[in-house]
Write an enzyme that holds these catalytic residues in place. Structure first.
Site, PDB file in Angstrom:
ATOM      1  N   GLY A  31       0.816  -1.209   0.000  1.00 21.41           N
ATOM      2  CA  GLY A  31       0.000   0.000   0.000  1.00 21.41           C
ATOM      3  C   GLY A  31       0.848   1.257   0.000  1.00 21.41           C
ATOM      4  O   GLY A  31       2.018   1.216  -0.394  1.00 21.41           O
ATOM      5  N   ALA A  32       0.247   2.395   0.411  1.00 18.94           N
ATOM      6  CA  ALA A  32       0.904   3.714   0.335  1.00 18.94           C
ATOM      7  C   ALA A  32       1.435   3.891  -1.090  1.00 18.94           C
ATOM      8  O   ALA A  32       2.606   4.185  -1.304  1.00 18.94           O
ATOM      9  CB  ALA A  32       2.014   3.847   1.367  1.00 18.94           C
ATOM     10  N   HIS A  37       4.527   2.259  -8.067  1.00 20.86           N
ATOM     11  CA  HIS A  37       3.604   1.114  -8.044  1.00 20.86           C
ATOM     12  C   HIS A  37       2.669   1.165  -9.254  1.00 20.86           C
ATOM     13  O   HIS A  37       2.391   0.148  -9.877  1.00 20.86           O
ATOM     14  CB  HIS A  37       2.704   1.161  -6.791  1.00 20.86           C
ATOM     15  CG  HIS A  37       3.424   0.994  -5.496  1.00 20.86           C
ATOM     16  ND1 HIS A  37       3.557   2.007  -4.581  1.00 20.86           N
ATOM     17  CD2 HIS A  37       4.048  -0.081  -4.956  1.00 20.86           C
ATOM     18  CE1 HIS A  37       4.211   1.570  -3.524  1.00 20.86           C
ATOM     19  NE2 HIS A  37       4.535   0.310  -3.727  1.00 20.86           N
ATOM     20  N   LYS A 149      13.728  -1.179  -7.815  1.00 20.53           N
ATOM     21  CA  LYS A 149      14.281  -0.449  -6.670  1.00 20.53           C
ATOM     22  C   LYS A 149      14.719  -1.426  -5.580  1.00 20.53           C
ATOM     23  O   LYS A 149      15.744  -1.246  -4.964  1.00 20.53           O
ATOM     24  CB  LYS A 149      13.274   0.556  -6.114  1.00 20.53           C
ATOM     25  CG  LYS A 149      13.867   1.415  -5.011  1.00 20.53           C
ATOM     26  CD  LYS A 149      13.024   2.607  -4.710  1.00 20.53           C
ATOM     27  CE  LYS A 149      11.804   2.240  -3.917  1.00 20.53           C
ATOM     28  NZ  LYS A 149      12.111   1.736  -2.553  1.00 20.53           N
ATOM     29  N   GLN A 153      15.440  -7.930  -3.367  1.00 23.33           N
ATOM     30  CA  GLN A 153      14.151  -8.594  -3.174  1.00 23.33           C
ATOM     31  C   GLN A 153      13.755  -9.336  -4.448  1.00 23.33           C
ATOM     32  O   GLN A 153      13.280 -10.477  -4.407  1.00 23.33           O
ATOM     33  CB  GLN A 153      13.084  -7.557  -2.812  1.00 23.33           C
ATOM     34  CG  GLN A 153      11.669  -8.084  -2.905  1.00 23.33           C
ATOM     35  CD  GLN A 153      10.649  -7.133  -2.335  1.00 23.33           C
ATOM     36  OE1 GLN A 153      10.479  -7.046  -1.140  1.00 23.33           O
ATOM     37  NE2 GLN A 153       9.937  -6.420  -3.199  1.00 23.33           N
TER      38      GLN A 153
END
Ligand code: PAF
Length: 280
Positions: A31-32, A37, A149, A153
């Protein structure tokens, strides 16, 4: 907008898509949401018959409770942005729904997690691995989209998909930057107005490294980046690494043509900002 809150309903929905032979594109998020995104969401909408965005602030990937407490939660604004980007299905489970009991599983990623983010945030990638595996098991996406970014991950998730044979195609999507070069991040909103312009120095330092590296080599480049950032007392460098772009093993010699990752983390206003450039 169809906001699904339970695992059971999400499974039913995705099972239905599978029966109809529809491709499903998943964008996992906490979220945020920002334009970084949204660029992933737009890609998922274009490349799949159904695009699903998950919104879940995953507590088990935070090794710092202050970071977890301060993580912005902005569901209404997120849904509005997603609607505009053409996304019609959102999976937004509660913590109780995802982890009725604290998961016992932990995942190790070997050398890949012993450097950079893995070294500075113990347990972080295990938490990411568990939640992403859970999302893949529930949603069974055809495609999944992640931002560059968080390069480490992405590599960890690539390993997860390979080791567990998830039938999903991963997409590493380019970093979206503010006008001054700062990589977009949900954390950027926590920077003070006074210091926000200084955050541009992070990408500037990566560009400096990119220029210096081919001629001056690794040690000199690292020193110059440190010196460049040290000019601003508000910026605290946590690490700057020049690493193999696939394994993230730290490099001692730069070889033109080899995929090399320049990875950096800097603190500003107590906010941890991460960025990288891939020389491919
Ligand atoms: O990158 C993120 O936002 C998170 O780490 C992810 C992949 C959604 C897992 O919680």
């Amino acid at each position: 907008m169809h906001v699904i809150k339970t695992i059971e309903e999400m499974r039913l929905f995705c099972g239905g898509c599978q029966k109809e032979g529809l491709s499903v594109g998943l964008v996992p998020t906490m979220g945020a949401l920002h334009q970084g995104h949204i660029s992933l969401v737009k890609k998922a909408v274009i490349e799949n018959q159904v695009a699903v965005v998950s919104i879940f602030v995953n507590p088990i990937q935070f090794n710092n409770t202050t970071d977890l407490t301060h993580y912005p939660r902005t569901l209404d604004a997120d849904l509005a942005l997603l609607g505009k980007a053409g996304c019609k299905v959102v999976f937004a489970p509660s913590e109780e729904e995802m982890y009725a009991d604290k998961p016992m599983l932990s995942i190790h990623f070997g050398l890949l997690e012993q450097v950079m983010e893995g070294a500075f945030r113990p347990g972080h990638f295990s938490g990411v691995g568990v939640v992403v595996a859970k999302l893949f098991a529930i949603i069974q996406p055809t495609n999944a989209y992640f931002g560059q970014k968080d390069l480490q991950q992405f590599l960890v998730i690539q390993q997860l998909v390979k080791d567990l044979s998830f039938p999903v195609t991963l997409h590493r999507c380019a970093i979206v930057r503010e006008e001054d070069g700062l990589a977009m991040s949900s954390r950027n909103t926590r920077l003070t107005k006074k210091n926000r312009p200084l955050a541009a120095k992070i990408f500037e330092s990566l560009q400096l490294a990119e220029r210096l590296l081919p001629e001056k080599g690794i040690d000199f480049t690292k020193e110059e980046v440190r010196a460049f950032l040290a000019q601003q007392k508000e910026l605290t460098l946590e690490y700057f690494e020049i690493a193999d772009g696939n394994t993230l093993v730290s490099q001692i010699e730069y070889k033109v043509g080899k995929i090399t990752a320049l990875c950096i983390v800097v603190y500003l206003d107590g906010v941890r900002l991460i960025d990288n450039v891939l020389l491919e």
